[in-house]
Motif scaffolding. Sequence first.
Motif, short mmCIF file in Angstrom:
data_model
loop_
_atom_site.label_atom_id
_atom_site.label_comp_id
_atom_site.label_asym_id
_atom_site.label_seq_id
_atom_site.Cartn_x
_atom_site.Cartn_y
_atom_site.Cartn_z
N CYS A 170 -3.95 8.93 19.42
CA CYS A 170 -3.70 8.40 18.08
C CYS A 170 -2.62 9.18 17.34
O CYS A 170 -2.49 9.06 16.12
N VAL A 171 -1.82 10.00 18.06
CA VAL A 171 -0.67 10.68 17.47
C VAL A 171 0.57 9.84 17.72
O VAL A 171 0.87 9.49 18.87
N VAL A 172 1.28 9.46 16.66
CA VAL A 172 2.47 8.62 16.79
C VAL A 172 3.68 9.39 16.27
O VAL A 172 3.57 10.28 15.42
N GLY A 173 4.84 9.01 16.80
CA GLY A 173 6.07 9.73 16.46
C GLY A 173 6.71 9.29 15.17
O GLY A 173 7.55 10.02 14.61
N SER A 174 6.36 8.11 14.65
CA SER A 174 6.94 7.64 13.40
C SER A 174 6.02 6.60 12.78
O SER A 174 5.16 6.02 13.45
N ALA A 175 6.26 6.34 11.50
CA ALA A 175 5.44 5.36 10.79
C ALA A 175 5.68 3.95 11.33
O ALA A 175 4.81 3.08 11.19
N ASP A 176 6.85 3.71 11.92
CA ASP A 176 7.16 2.37 12.43
C ASP A 176 6.15 1.91 13.47
O ASP A 176 5.92 0.70 13.63
N GLU A 177 5.55 2.86 14.19
CA GLU A 177 4.58 2.48 15.21
C GLU A 177 3.28 1.95 14.61
O GLU A 177 2.47 1.32 15.30
N LEU A 178 3.06 2.20 13.33
CA LEU A 178 1.85 1.72 12.65
C LEU A 178 2.10 0.49 11.79
O LEU A 178 1.18 -0.29 11.55
N LEU A 179 3.35 0.34 11.33
CA LEU A 179 3.65 -0.76 10.41
C LEU A 179 3.65 -2.10 11.15
O LEU A 179 4.00 -2.18 12.33
N PRO A 180 3.25 -3.15 10.48
CA PRO A 180 3.24 -4.49 11.11
C PRO A 180 4.64 -4.90 11.55
O PRO A 180 5.64 -4.59 10.90
N ARG A 181 4.72 -5.59 12.70
CA ARG A 181 6.01 -6.08 13.18
C ARG A 181 6.48 -7.26 12.35
O ARG A 181 5.68 -8.11 11.96
N CYS A 182 7.76 -7.31 12.11
CA CYS A 182 8.33 -8.45 11.38
C CYS A 182 8.43 -9.64 12.33
O CYS A 182 8.93 -9.53 13.46
N GLU A 183 7.95 -10.79 11.89
CA GLU A 183 7.99 -12.01 12.71
C GLU A 183 9.40 -12.57 12.74
O GLU A 183 10.10 -12.59 11.76
#
Length: 610
Positions: free
Chosen positions: A597-610
């Motif tokens: 559950c360690v991620v390198g950036s917030a982008d890995e948690l944010l919802p993907r843009c459709e």
Amino acid sequence: MAVGLVSRLFVTGLLAALACPCCVDGLARARGRAGRGRSAAKPSGDRAARVWETQAWRSAVYDALREYDSRWQSLLLSEWRSEQDLLREQLREWPERRLEREGWLLKDLEDRAPASQAAEGAIEGVVSQRTATALHIVVRQLPALLEPAAGRRQAATAHPFCLARGASAAATKADAGELLQRLNPSQLSVVRAALARRCTLVQGPAGSGKTRTACFLLAAAVRMRQQRDGGAGGVLAAAASNVAADELLEGLLAAGVCAVRVGQPASVRESLRSATLDAALERSAPVAAARDRLRAAQRSRQAGGGSGGGVSEAFQAVRRAEAAASLRLLKAAEATEPTSLVPLLFGAQQLVLVGDSQQLPPTVTDIAASREGLGTSLFERLQESGVQPLLLDTQYRMHPSLAEFSSRRFYGGLLRSAVRPEERPPPAGLRWPDAGFPVAFVAVRGPEQRSAAEPGGADAPRSPEDEGGTSYSNAAEAEVVARLVRALLDAGDPRPCDLGVITPYNAQALLLQRSLCEEEVEVKSVDGFQGREKELIVFSAVRSNAKRQLGFVADHRRLNVALTRARRGLVIVGDEATLAADPTWRELLSFYRRRRCVVGSADELLPRCE
């Protein structure tokens, strides 16, 4: 043996146990001398030997108490001076609007004296009570220029607490056994043990029901006394904050206990003010009669038909009536050790302390006094002296995954979860690395900034590194936190009121408040959030430097508080390299890496843009 003597012996023994080692040795030597004197006495009883034995023991006890007093007196004075300096700084630096908002400034006050009498001179007295619109002042002798209504002396107290006096009429049918059936096994065993012991420590981890257990313990004690002694004797419940005192009062009333809350009425939750001491005094017939006599004496004097002595006697009668109505009420104390002993001096025969030594200690403003031990609670001191706490081993707050590390690291793996994972679904606003483990650590490498802290912020942490009024912030972490919070709010889960942002430093809290000024989310320091909970917590760790210095972020108790505020999800934003310099943080990060559950950036948690 008389109750008063039992109480004095209990308190003396407790103080002797808490005294420094040399005092305890002195007590042991005195007892040894007393024993030798007793063995040398004649079989028929030598009164002189018994007197000598008593005097030797009493002298040793007094020496121990004097040593104890001298240890804390200078520390309390230093803490008082530090608080005064902080107060002066706040009064000098804070704008008038904030002083009004904090309740420290009252404007446009008018006295109740007739205009023709206002020139008699200033009135000197002590402020006994402050509300949002008035000051109540106690004077040695009632001035003639005051109107009768202004002569009422209000109850003054600085420490909030509740006093359980007996079961209410609606609840007298239930006995203590029926009451205790509502508790879980660990809570039940704690209550039963506490009722049978003279001194009990109850350790309650986050979400384990400390307040609930305390309320049921108090209710059971009251009902046992009622059944055994006909209701004689009171049960005192002291709390270190107004919020905690209100929670105790609410729980006691719900359990059917007639409880009285003491404290400034303005600081009591509005729905509970009918159960305050001030409200009880207003309903007291002797107090009302004495106040009527005072008003009559004042009117007689103003009309020229009475003497100042009559007014003074009537005023003293009001004070005696209020004291008589309050004899069953004992003043409580704060959580530091010296003030925690105050309630024990008023007839204490049993002591139960409910807390958690794995969470934050009492707040002490003066750093030197804290280093010397003033920041160590009575709970911790008794635990260090060998009193083993009873553990409330079941938590009801968090998703089981959120409680797993704290249970293992801080409570020896004994803390269990009564909550099922499906009862705490992860918030939908983020793409969690593991849907069954609603935790994410976002690695951010952004330099910390050392800055001047706002004078006396309500949640400002106090530590050796904060000397000189400095604090720490981290702009890179604040930016990541703001992005995560907005993504969560845009998804509608959680709601703004269910999301909390916490951080160790007041400077970072202020930076986050500015970054999230348009979002209605609560931002506080970790210290200011103890005892609270939210559905989701975002935690900014702040420290990031080449020397890998963490300061008080390395305090495992502060970390434990931060990890146990969330019910459904936790996001930590921090510099992994700096935090790993501390053994507890390193263990936590290793645990998170094993759970991926360690991620390198917030982008890995944010919802993907459709």
